[in-house]
Design an enzyme around this catalytic site. Structure first.
Site, PDB file in Angstrom:
ATOM      1  N   GLY A 135      38.024  40.828  40.056  1.00 28.23           N
ATOM      2  CA  GLY A 135      39.045  40.805  41.111  1.00 28.23           C
ATOM      3  C   GLY A 135      38.447  41.119  42.475  1.00 28.23           C
ATOM      4  O   GLY A 135      38.742  40.458  43.474  1.00 28.23           O
TER       5      GLY A 135
ATOM      6  N   GLU B 105      38.695  51.961  31.856  1.00 27.39           N
ATOM      7  CA  GLU B 105      39.533  51.166  30.964  1.00 27.39           C
ATOM      8  C   GLU B 105      38.712  50.797  29.730  1.00 27.39           C
ATOM      9  O   GLU B 105      37.678  50.139  29.849  1.00 27.39           O
ATOM     10  CB  GLU B 105      39.963  49.899  31.728  1.00 27.39           C
ATOM     11  CG  GLU B 105      40.944  49.054  30.992  1.00 27.39           C
ATOM     12  CD  GLU B 105      41.453  47.882  31.840  1.00 27.39           C
ATOM     13  OE1 GLU B 105      40.629  47.174  32.451  1.00 27.39           O
ATOM     14  OE2 GLU B 105      42.679  47.692  31.879  1.00 27.39           O
TER      15      GLU B 105
ATOM     16  N   GLY C  57      42.586  39.840  35.300  1.00 30.17           N
ATOM     17  CA  GLY C  57      41.342  40.131  34.594  1.00 30.17           C
ATOM     18  C   GLY C  57      40.783  41.467  35.041  1.00 30.17           C
ATOM     19  O   GLY C  57      41.529  42.357  35.466  1.00 30.17           O
ATOM     20  N   SER C  58      39.478  41.593  35.000  1.00 31.16           N
ATOM     21  CA  SER C  58      38.852  42.878  35.292  1.00 31.16           C
ATOM     22  C   SER C  58      38.858  43.181  36.794  1.00 31.16           C
ATOM     23  O   SER C  58      38.835  42.270  37.631  1.00 31.16           O
ATOM     24  CB  SER C  58      37.416  42.888  34.783  1.00 31.16           C
ATOM     25  OG  SER C  58      36.661  41.895  35.441  1.00 31.16           O
ATOM     26  N   THR C  59      38.856  44.459  37.124  1.00 29.97           N
ATOM     27  CA  THR C  59      38.829  44.881  38.523  1.00 29.97           C
ATOM     28  C   THR C  59      37.552  44.387  39.191  1.00 29.97           C
ATOM     29  O   THR C  59      37.553  43.971  40.353  1.00 29.97           O
ATOM     30  CB  THR C  59      38.955  46.417  38.602  1.00 29.97           C
ATOM     31  OG1 THR C  59      40.257  46.768  38.116  1.00 29.97           O
ATOM     32  CG2 THR C  59      38.817  46.924  40.032  1.00 29.97           C
ATOM     33  N   GLU C  60      36.457  44.384  38.433  1.00 26.48           N
ATOM     34  CA  GLU C  60      35.173  43.936  38.976  1.00 26.48           C
ATOM     35  C   GLU C  60      35.253  42.492  39.480  1.00 26.48           C
ATOM     36  O   GLU C  60      34.858  42.182  40.612  1.00 26.48           O
ATOM     37  CB  GLU C  60      34.137  44.061  37.855  1.00 26.48           C
ATOM     38  CG  GLU C  60      32.725  43.876  38.273  1.00 26.48           C
ATOM     39  CD  GLU C  60      31.819  43.732  37.048  1.00 26.48           C
ATOM     40  OE1 GLU C  60      32.247  44.082  35.921  1.00 26.48           O
ATOM     41  OE2 GLU C  60      30.698  43.240  37.228  1.00 26.48           O
TER      42      GLU C  60
ATOM     43  N   LYS D 125      42.455  27.962  34.776  1.00 30.48           N
ATOM     44  CA  LYS D 125      41.314  28.143  33.885  1.00 30.48           C
ATOM     45  C   LYS D 125      41.602  29.251  32.878  1.00 30.48           C
ATOM     46  O   LYS D 125      41.700  30.414  33.245  1.00 30.48           O
ATOM     47  CB  LYS D 125      40.050  28.514  34.666  1.00 30.48           C
ATOM     48  CG  LYS D 125      38.819  28.385  33.762  1.00 30.48           C
ATOM     49  CD  LYS D 125      37.607  29.140  34.264  1.00 30.48           C
ATOM     50  CE  LYS D 125      37.631  30.593  33.886  1.00 30.48           C
ATOM     51  NZ  LYS D 125      37.515  30.850  32.423  1.00 30.48           N
TER      52      LYS D 125
ATOM     53  N   GLU E 287      45.924  40.699  39.446  1.00 25.63           N
ATOM     54  CA  GLU E 287      46.432  41.653  38.452  1.00 25.63           C
ATOM     55  C   GLU E 287      45.219  42.193  37.716  1.00 25.63           C
ATOM     56  O   GLU E 287      44.589  41.458  36.954  1.00 25.63           O
ATOM     57  CB  GLU E 287      47.365  40.965  37.449  1.00 25.63           C
ATOM     58  CG  GLU E 287      48.600  40.354  38.056  1.00 25.63           C
ATOM     59  CD  GLU E 287      49.634  41.387  38.465  1.00 25.63           C
ATOM     60  OE1 GLU E 287      49.516  42.559  38.054  1.00 25.63           O
ATOM     61  OE2 GLU E 287      50.540  41.018  39.220  1.00 25.63           O
TER      62      GLU E 287
ATOM     63  N   CYS F 270      46.451  45.498  29.891  1.00 29.48           N
ATOM     64  CA  CYS F 270      46.094  46.146  31.166  1.00 29.48           C
ATOM     65  C   CYS F 270      46.991  47.343  31.441  1.00 29.48           C
ATOM     66  O   CYS F 270      46.570  48.303  32.072  1.00 29.48           O
ATOM     67  CB  CYS F 270      46.160  45.149  32.308  1.00 29.48           C
ATOM     68  SG  CYS F 270      47.647  44.171  32.306  1.00 29.48           S
TER      69      CYS F 270
END
Ligand code: NAI
Ligand code: MG
Length: 484
Positions: free
Chosen positions: A241, A389, A236-239, A184, A258, A292
């Site tokens: 993830g 970030e 993508g974002s840590t959130e 996606k 990642e 990133c």
């Protein structure tokens, strides 16, 4: 400032054959989403609509996963490894042949300068397919067990900052290891993935080995939660993830994640300052800072800080901001209105918390999403701009007195994806690299990538590695040596 003006040098759009609408790529064919829904993708430099793409929901995800499962069991996992390798070589060569077309489409859909999509994104994407094509028939010798097996059907979710390159990072190793995929792309940058679907057709890749479903976070979550997925690979974002980690915690699915970063770029007082300035600029302003592993925290030794800042400001005044299709442009458009708002919001906390903002004079286009190259000085470690970030062209500058203090500040972050070290002394570089808690450390350079080199983070920057032998390991099972 420079005394010389650059004449405009626009790349032609003629080669980009963007259709007015695209379906989902499932089972080797473009099909309409079952719900009949779609959404527009725009050029962030002009706000013009480029195309309408399909919006996949649960039903479409189910079809895509079924098609990937059938392709896995009936075709791809049974195919001799060297035959799989041939397809990967074919894809790599087609990407090279169609490189200009891919670069133009990427720049139109993403807003990044054509110079970067042409010289970095597309060549590196092709390099990832070439590199992994070579691995396909050598997996038994990769030190990952005598007969490593593919994990099965992999769900892959990628962000908008390097659309085709992140696709290559995900699809090339997965296919080389014998897996099939449902990928996606991000909602603001689906076009090069859909062009890649056409490359799969052109290469004669068996139907269902690669499926591409466009949509948003809800589409991504449906893929993560599908019961017949064996592994999730996410960037993508840590959130998000963390949300993915929670969703799969009660299942047998594996994951590589990642996530974000807040990399320190450490400049010691014995560094070659002019070279370091180039590295600082490349570290934070490459790809509008939508990186990133961007060097978003500059840590300068105090006794050279004035010199570094003076030279940095001079160099920043030469950065050309504007039309991404112009071959002379250094800094293109911010990828979306949402991202621009996020950059404004976090940067504004820098002003509110007492840091000093500086940007060179630059005229921003009236249409589209833009942010000038910006630095903050007088930043302390507790400031939000030193911790979160920003994912934009905004650099936070901090200073240190002793090497030990520099390392301590560099490691004072919840992230640990990358770092840079600038020094004249090899011994100091090796010493620093050993202390820094970051997955990738560049010395006297920054933002260098190679498919053979593993990439990934410590702490909240993610799980696992991508690239090299380490990256392959995440797409194989039975990594333990068999005892017979
Ligand atoms: P995001 O993490 O929401 O989006 C990345 C991908 O995940 C997209 O394809 C999106 O559709 C998908 N996604 C979103 N929610 C999902 C869910 N619940 N389950 C499965 N997939 C989901 O990132 P976003 O909102 O575009 O950017 C927000 C911030 O994240 C940025 O400002 C930046 O700080 C960071 N980011 C970091 C990236 C990196 O390379 N480490 C890449 C993109 C964003
Ligand atoms: Mg777009």
């Amino acid at each position: 400032m420079s005394g010389f003006e650059y004449a405009s040098a626009p790349e032609s759009k003629a080669i980009a054959n963007i259709a007015t609408s695209y379906g989902l790529f499932i089972g080797g064919k473009f099909v309409e989403p079952k719900n009949g829904k779609g959404f527009n993708t725009i050029n962030p430099a002009t706000e013009e609509i480029l195309s309408k793409v399909g919006y996949a929901d649960k039903l479409d995800i189910d079809l895509a996963v079924k098609s990937a499962r059938t392709a896995f069991t009936k075709v791809w996992s049974k195919m001799p490894a060297k035959e799989r390798g041939k397809y990967l070589y074919r894809i790599a060569r087609i990407l090279q042949e169609r490189a200009r077309e891919f670069a133009v489409v990427e720049t139109l859909d993403n807003g990044k300068p054509i110079r970067e999509s042409r010289d970095t994104d597309i060549p590196l994407a092709a390099a990832h397919f070439f590199y992994h094509a070579g691995w396909a028939d050598k997996l038994d010798y990769a030190g990952l067990g005598s007969k490593p097996k593919p994990v099965g059907v992999v769900g892959q979710i990628i962000p908008w900052n390097f659309p085709l390159l992140m696709l290559a990072w995900k699809i090339a190793p997965a296919l080389a290891a014998g897996n099939t995929v449902v990928l996606k792309p991000a909602e603001t940058t689906p076009l090069t993935a859909l062009l890649f679907a056409q490359v799969c057709q052109q290469a004669g890749l068996p139907d269902g080995v690669v499926n591409i479903v466009t949509g948003d976070g809800i589409t991504g979550a449906a893929l993560v939660n599908h019961s017949d997925i064996n592994k999730i690979a996410f960037t993508g974002s840590t959130e998000v993830g963390k949300a993915i980690a929670r969703s799969i915690s009660n299942t047998k699915k594996s994951a590589t994640l990642e996530l974000g970063g807040k990399a320190a770029n450490l400049v010691f007082d014995d560094a070659a300052i002019d070279e370091a300035i180039e590295g600082i600029v490349n570290g934070i302003f490459f790809n509008q800072g939508h990186v990133c592993c961007a060097g978003s925290r500059l840590l300068v030794q105090e006794n050279v800080a004035d010199e570094v800042l003076e030279k940095l400001k001079k160099r920043m005044s030469l950065i050309r901001v504007g039309d991404p299709m112009d071959k002379n442009t250094d800094l293109g458009a911010i990828n979306s209105a949402e991202q621009l708002k996020r950059i404004h919001d976090i940067s504004n906390t820098g002003d509110a918390e007492g840091a000093n903002r500086w940007s060179p004079e630059c005229k921003l286009p009236s249409k589209g999403y833009w942010y000038p190259p910006t630095i903050f000085t007088g930043v302390s470690q507790s400031h939000r701009i030193a911790r979160d970030e920003i994912f934009g062209p905004v650099l936070s500058v901090l200073t240190f007195r002793t090497p030990a203090e520099g390392i301590e500040k560099a490691n004072n972050t919840m992230y640990g994806l990358s770092a840079g070290v600038w020094s004249d002394k090899g011994s100091k570089i090796l010493w620093a690299a050993k202390q820094l808690k970051a997955g990738v450390i560049w010395s006297n350079t920054f933002n260098k990538f190679d498919p053979a080199s593993p990439f990934g983070g410590y702490k909240e920057s993610g799980w696992g590695r991508e690239g090299g032998r380490h990256g392959l390991a995440g797409y194989l099972t039975s990594q333990v040596k068999e005892s017979k």
